[in-house]
Design an enzyme around this catalytic site. Structure first.
Site, PDB file in Angstrom:
ATOM      1  CG  HIS A   1     -21.709   4.143  -4.320  1.00 15.30           C
ATOM      2  ND1 HIS A   1     -21.422   2.838  -4.635  1.00 15.30           N
ATOM      3  CD2 HIS A   1     -20.640   4.864  -4.793  1.00 15.30           C
ATOM      4  CE1 HIS A   1     -20.263   2.781  -5.263  1.00 15.30           C
ATOM      5  NE2 HIS A   1     -19.767   3.996  -5.360  1.00 15.30           N
TER       6      HIS A   1
ATOM      7  CG  ASP B   1     -16.058   7.500  -2.230  1.00 17.50           C
ATOM      8  OD1 ASP B   1     -16.493   6.338  -2.231  1.00 17.50           O
ATOM      9  OD2 ASP B   1     -16.097   8.225  -3.241  1.00 17.50           O
TER      10      ASP B   1
ATOM     11  CG  ASP C   1     -19.630   7.817  -7.261  1.00 17.69           C
ATOM     12  OD1 ASP C   1     -19.264   8.686  -6.454  1.00 17.69           O
ATOM     13  OD2 ASP C   1     -19.451   6.609  -7.072  1.00 17.69           O
TER      14      ASP C   1
ATOM     15  CE1 TYR D   1     -15.783  11.078  -9.635  1.00 13.45           C
ATOM     16  CE2 TYR D   1     -17.575  10.402 -11.063  1.00 13.45           C
ATOM     17  CZ  TYR D   1     -16.936  10.348  -9.847  1.00 13.45           C
ATOM     18  OH  TYR D   1     -17.435   9.564  -8.844  1.00 13.45           O
TER      19      TYR D   1
HETATM   20 FE1  FEO Z   1     -18.029   5.242  -6.226  1.00 15.21          FE
HETATM   21 FE2  FEO Z   1     -17.544   8.321  -4.938  1.00 15.21          FE
HETATM   22  O1  FEO Z   1     -17.669   6.480  -4.899  1.00 15.21           O
END
Ligand code: FEO
Length: 395
Positions: free
Chosen positions: A79, A83, A166, A194
């Site tokens: 991804h 982060d 994620d 989440y």
């Molecule tokens: Fe979509 Fe944890 O980044």
């Protein structure tokens, strides 16, 4: 410091106990979080993802205490969000020729954020695989729009670990790393929060992806997401839970969300709560002042609800600005299969209720015909309207 998670696979991520918000300030964090990166050391040495940009130098320093960086044969970037990709710049300074395996969209998002640096990208698609020796291979699975166009998962055969990115993650710092060591209530709550705040807008895609994953018959024994606890004990529990959540989920709950100026609209909100309890004692009722409550927590309660009631007094021919922002977020999350009702006080023009109804319809809710619109403060007649509106919400 590396932590073994299974055989030759280690966690090399970052436990962020101090993190308070995520995505800027758009997502609240109360139980810490983690950015999980993983190191596989078979005949080939593979790094799965990195950690957030502010920690990039620590990441590289810690990693080179564990291994000679030049031994990394390739990196998998599941991804492009910073982060997980944010330490690539510091790492690639040290090992600039190391191949990076990712989706075509990830090449775009990584180069878009960090510039074209001549990195050796290898584009992969669902079903592509790469041998890493000792009879093991990595199989790539595109996870388009879950939650970025570039998202991907990687399955390690032999150890049967799904590095799910994620998906199946939580903003939850678990020092012991594994779900069976985490507080189960916090784990479920954070996994749900989440899902609601990050993934629910893509729930339809997610349902299809879960079916596709099932059809691949991968013998998953561990799910290692990019945030929070690693699912070691009964790892498929979170897959089953996602399937349920992605399917227009609801519980026997009604959430009331409002803001108020001089307490009139607050009185209606509490009147609605009492009336729900009177008409349907088994229905769980949650009441939030939008201006005071955490929006991510409230949206999680909205997700659990079969119906909501949203209230605002009329101000300047509209509703309060706090409610306006909240409604925009509500629309973004694309909830399905829920009713909604509107209520509010007014002193003269009184447009808020109609405008709220229009916004709730725009956000995909089935809006009740009845509403509660109260001149100055709720009267006996208004309390009768509350009863009618609650009947319709419960129907
Ligand atoms: Fe979509 Fe944890 O980044």
């Amino acid at each position: 410091m590396r932590r073994q998670i299974k055989n030759n696979v280690s966690w090399v991520g970052y436990l962020d106990w101090e993190l308070e918000t995520f995505h800027g300030d758009d997502y609240s964090i109360y139980n810490g979080s983690s950015q999980n990166a993983y190191l596989i050391e078979e005949e080939k040495t593979v790094l799965i993802d990195t950690i957030w940009t502010p920690h990039r130098f620590d990441f590289v320093e810690n990693l080179q205490k564990e291994i000679d960086l030049s031994k990394i044969d390739f990196i998998v970037a599941n991804h492009g969000e910073c982060d997980h990709s944010g330490s690539l710049t510091a790492l690639m300074e040290k090992i600039p020729n190391t191949p990076i395996y990712c989706t075509a969209q990830a090449v775009k998002s990584i180069e878009g954020q960090y510039g074209k640096r001549g990195w050796d990208f290898h584009v992969v698609k669902t079903g592509d695989s790469i041998d890493i020796g000792n009879g093991k291979k990595l199989i790539f699975i595109e996870m388009r729009m879950l939650h970025w166009p570039d998202s991907m998962a990687t399955f390690l055969t032999g150890d049967n670990i799904l590095f799910s990115m994620d998906a199946f993650g939580q903003h939850y710092a678990v020092e012991e790393l594994f779900n069976d060591k985490a507080d189960p209530c916090v784990l479920r709550k954070e996994a749900l929060k989440y899902f609601v705040n990050i993934l629910n807008p893509f729930a339809a895609l997610l349902s299809k992806k879960l079916q596709e994953l099932e059809s691949m018959s991968l013998p998953i024994e561990m799910i290692a997401p990019s945030h929070g606890a690693i699912w070691r004990e009964d790892p498929l529990q979170i897959v089953r839970q996602y399937a349920e959540w992605a399917d227009a989920y609801q519980e026997n709950q009604i959430t009331i969300a409002y803001d108020t100026m001089w307490e009139g609209t607050a009185k209606i909100a509490h009147g609605i709560a009492e009336e729900i309890q009177r008409q349907s004692p088994d229905t769980v009722v949650k009441v939030f002042n939008i201006a005071k409550a955490d929006k991510n927590e409230v949206m999680t309660e909205v997700f659990k609800s079969k119906a909501i009631a949203v209230g605002s007094p009329t101000v300047c021919n509209s509703y309060l600005s706090s409610v306006a922002g909240w409604l925009e977020f509500l629309k973004q999350l694309k909830f399905r299969n829920k009713k909604a009702a509107a209520f509010g006080c007014y002193g003269w023009s009184g447009e808020s209720v109609k405008l709220l109804q229009a916004k709730l319809a725009e956000a995909g809710f089935t809006v009740t015909e009845s509403s509660v619109r109260s001149l100055w403060n709720p009267t006996e007649e208004d309390y009768a309207s509350i009863a009618t509106m609650v009947e319709e919400l419960l129907r």
